[in-house]
Design an enzyme around this catalytic site. Sequence first.
Site, PDB file in Angstrom:
ATOM      1  N   ASP A 185       8.931 -13.903  67.155  1.00 31.54           N
ATOM      2  CA  ASP A 185       7.691 -13.148  67.094  1.00 31.54           C
ATOM      3  C   ASP A 185       6.977 -13.221  68.443  1.00 31.54           C
ATOM      4  OD1 ASP A 185       5.488 -11.800  65.575  1.00 31.54           O
ATOM      5  OD2 ASP A 185       4.432 -13.643  66.113  1.00 31.54           O
ATOM      6  N   GLU A 229      11.350  -9.408  68.539  1.00 28.75           N
ATOM      7  CA  GLU A 229      10.778  -8.079  68.416  1.00 28.75           C
ATOM      8  C   GLU A 229      10.516  -7.581  69.833  1.00 28.75           C
ATOM      9  OE1 GLU A 229       6.917  -7.848  66.695  1.00 28.75           O
ATOM     10  OE2 GLU A 229       6.146  -9.578  67.762  1.00 28.75           O
TER      11      GLU A 229
END
Length: 574
Positions: free
Chosen positions: A237, A306
Amino acid sequence: MFTLKVKFLIAFMCFFRSAFGTTDVAWWDYTTIDRTWWKNTTLYQVLLPSFMDGDGDGYGDLKGLTSKLDYLVDLGIETILITPHCKSPDVKYAGYDIIDYVGVNPLLGTMHDFDELMEEMNKRNLKLIIDMVINHSSNKHPWFIHSVNKKKPYTDYYVWKDPAGYDRNGNPIPPNNWQNVIEGSSWTWNAKRKQFYLHQFIKEMPDLNLRNIYVLHEFKKIMEFWSDKGVAGFRLDAYEHFVEDAEFRNEPMLNLSTPVIKTRYDQVNMFTQHVDDSLEVVHKLRQITDYLTIKSGDFERILVPESNSRKKELYRIYGSSDYKLVHFPLSYWITWSYHYENAFYYRNLVDGYLGCLPRGSIANWVSENHDIPRKAQVFNEEYELILTTMVLLLPGVAYIYYGQELGVAGWRFPDKSIESQRLPMIWDDSTNAGFTNNNSKPYLPISPDYRKNNVKKQKAEKDSHYNKVKTMISWRKSDVLKYGDVKSYVLSDWVYSFTRRLDNEIYLATFNLGNTTEFVNLRQSIEKLPHRMVVKLASNNSDYETGDVINTKRKFRLEPQSTVVLYPKRIRVD
């Protein structure tokens, strides 16, 4: 005699024993490791609180996911990505404020529930990727509490900085002008420590100091803990925010005439995002991941960040054979589509992404996730199918967000404070849409039109969005979609097409992105196209049905915002 590979592994293990204090592993099992499982996988993201409630409290959980594994297997899913499942104090942040990285959030279940999930997934040959929140923790994490108190070795586990000065009222002034992603300054004053701490997001989520080798050692132990339980990979993340400028320089303004900084988007963000040293952190995490692969002896553990990056940063995050970084990023290029774009836009998007990949790298396609409105809500169900078809038929890893297989615009909810992309899954037409039992109140409202559009209803309808998605997922196991070349075409301003070709086999996906009927000449634009092709799949608004025969020498009609996938009527074998 030892082979070069074995010698390398011995040296590799020695490095990890010295750098991270690891124990001996069965390096002789190296040849049993499956390093291919992830390269063409179909990945399904589950927002745990919203997928399925297994214990009747109105909140989705691990038991609920376990109960729906057969549904995912039937859909054709091979890999599941779950949102944070670790212990967290506040559901407001969807579990991204963690207080215990090796504990399970009680709202989501217990460690026994997690172990049961892994056991049932293994029976079905499913792989699990978990969300690793490495950029920050909760401000209630013991590390942060110890850091506030300057207790060793936690003193520098977070990014602390003295004030730049004091205003006329004696209030401390933040160290610089950095703004966080949500709103306001990236700095919050801690009266006890008498310093500011950094948070790239909200003040309840202080940034960890990832330049500190002891912090990385903590995450090495955490990743090893979950890998030992059978976890196949780790989603990183917010990797773009891992490390900030070491000199804490002010961000330049985008517009020098702007007198007041309102948000970070008034700034260039060159010192708080994509700082070069963030890649060094990722490199160390990749070393840990490779170590876990060798230790496991069964299948490769993967590292998946991501990514909101365009060409330059996307190319860098893959690394090289000498400086390994990620296996593939969750690339959000298609998620950026918030307007009705023309054929040139999508050709440039697809070719731009594939063209910037390092040789041998794996692409990934994402059109929806938990942070953006569903495409059926932004556009309509027909346009959503266009984007989902791209995700499933382009080369590499395909990413499906829970409920995307239904494609329903009905996820829209009147209360704009509620994020429609996080509403509970709509399983059937019973009370609470089958998400939780009749006596419970779901933690978020159920989509208003769940009785008209749900899993049970769509599974029973031959031409439903669900069955179209399921069909395309089944195609992904073919060699042509695993290994075939891809080539993009602009057939008109609003008609975009691409082919997947391997030897004599070809898939031709064609999309009318506009609002008027288009007539295009397929053979005039696409080389070596068979004279006769059949409709393999078509959107319900296309006016075609599966099995229709198309003469590619004639004008091909495409209705507004329609999708048509063609396949050779006969495949010639030399």
